[in-house]
Design an enzyme around this catalytic site. Structure first.
Site, PDB file in Angstrom:
ATOM      1  N   ASP A 260       0.856  -1.189   0.000  1.00 54.66           N
ATOM      2  CA  ASP A 260       0.000   0.000   0.000  1.00 54.66           C
ATOM      3  C   ASP A 260       0.892   1.239   0.000  1.00 54.66           C
ATOM      4  OD1 ASP A 260      -2.245   1.820   0.428  1.00 54.66           O
ATOM      5  OD2 ASP A 260      -3.348   0.092   1.158  1.00 54.66           O
ATOM      6  N   HIS A 283       2.126   1.853  -3.235  1.00 54.37           N
ATOM      7  CA  HIS A 283       1.222   2.777  -3.906  1.00 54.37           C
ATOM      8  C   HIS A 283       1.722   4.211  -3.880  1.00 54.37           C
ATOM      9  CE1 HIS A 283      -2.445  -0.141  -3.215  1.00 54.37           C
ATOM     10  NE2 HIS A 283      -1.480  -0.660  -3.954  1.00 54.37           N
TER      11      HIS A 283
END
Length: 370
Positions: A260, A283
């Site tokens: 993430d 991310h």
């Protein structure tokens, strides 16, 4: 000075590991390492002596050392560090004594030991400063039922001031079983600092968190540096560093690769500086999301400088929901390198992260950016 140099040679885990810094660097420990002269010999720190209680007369839970400082060793409270024994109670007892000390405390977690911990809270306020040096490994149980009382936190530092957490050791969230049942609502946190002031988190390897690896919430005056944070690229919701309602925080010289955001910054955060960050996989670096549920959100004075992002889905991202209000101001991205990043820069004022499509609102987002 010679005595301090000998301590720094003794405690440096690996000369070839650029994550670790010399122990004689005073800011790492929060107070002068000369306070702990003879008790920190090779056998004591590395746990190589079968009868550590007798080293230098170390017969008590707290051993008074020079200049009125105190040394606490978790093994003196029954911690085994054998990878099988539940050491949670021993750590709780050690912390209770450390927190009640009227003098600065060095809290030692031994090298070459693996301590199994269930959910644990290190609560303040404490009477004096504490430097927790994790030379070994802290590992979470992989049985989710052990977290029935609090599934959101594994290791929580709550309301502690003048705290240093470091030492070059490993914090292992053992999160694979959690990833199979992952949920974005009420994310589980491996290492949380809540309402802490004058905080330093340095020289740690944090891996395989249940979800978020490190979270700073409602903290002020924070330094986080020389951290290596890793999890599988496919691990869901495993943000590296999460910042919320925190002011004056510096993150530097850290490597983050998870499933993430490498760094996520949410509402209430001000004066956030991230420098020399290596990010990927993951991310990217995100501000937000902000303004969910028509809420008011504020972030300001955010600087990301000298970051290197490689193989991430996103690069630099600002996310706001429709209908939110507030502002995101004085945001600077500078000298950022990207390689193999799918979406280098995203400013999304129509963010929606839910199973059902978000309802189009009559009022466009009122959250201003500058």
């Amino acid at each position: 000075m010679e005595e301090m140099k000998s301590c720094s040679r003794l405690l440096q885990p690996n000369n070839n590991d650029d994550l670790f810094t010399q122990v004689h660097n005073k800011p790492e420990l929060g107070h002068d390492f000369q306070d702990y002269p003879s008790y920190l010999d090779t056998n004591f720190i590395e746990g190589n002596n079968d009868n550590q209680d007798q080293i230098h007369g170390f017969n008590y839970n707290i051993e008074e050392v020079e200049n009125g400082s105190a040394l606490i060793d978790v093994s003196s409270f029954g911690a085994k560090g054998d990878g099988n024994t539940d050491d949670t109670t021993a750590f709780e007892k050690a912390w209770k004594e450390a927190c009640s000390s009227n003098t600065p405390v060095l809290f030692v977690v031994h090298h070459n030991k693996n301590y199994l911990l269930k959910q644990i809270t290190f609560s303040g306020p404490c009477r004096s400063s504490i430097s927790m040096q994790v030379f070994g490994s802290l590992e979470a149980y992989d049985n989710i039922s052990f977290y029935s009382e609090d599934r959101r936190h594994w290791i929580l530092f709550n309301d502690v001031q003048d705290l240093v957490v470091g030492g070059g050791g490993i914090i292992n969230g053992n999160g694979k079983i959690w990833w199979q049942n992952s949920c974005k609502i009420n994310k589980s946190l491996a290492l949380t600092f809540y309402n802490c002031k004058k905080l330093k988190v340095k020289n740690l390897k944090i891996k395989d968190a249940q979800q978020i690896h490190v979270s700073f919430e409602r903290c002020t005056n924070v330094e986080a540096s020389n951290l290596m944070i890793t999890a599988s690229e496919n691990s869901p919701n495993t943000d590296g560093i999460h910042i919320a309602n925190t002011q004056n925080i510096q993150i530097s010289d850290s490597t983050i690769g998870t499933g993430d955001d490498c760094i996520s910054i949410e509402s209430g955060s001000q004066k956030v500086e991230a420098t020399d960050i290596t990010c990927g996989p993951g991310h990217g670096i995100s501000i937000g999301s902000l303004g969910s549920g028509n809420s008011e959100a504020h972030v300001s004075d955010i600087i990301v400088r000298g970051a290197k992002l490689s193989g991430t889905t996103n690069g630099l991202r600002i996310k706001t929901w429709q209908g939110g209000s507030g502002n995101a101001s004085n945001i600077v991205f500078q000298n950022v390198e990207m390689l193999g990043v799918k979406n280098p820069i995203i400013i999304d004022q129509n963010y929606c992260d839910q199973d059902d499509p978000c309802k189009e609102q009559q009022q466009y987002t009122g959250l201003l950016m500058s």
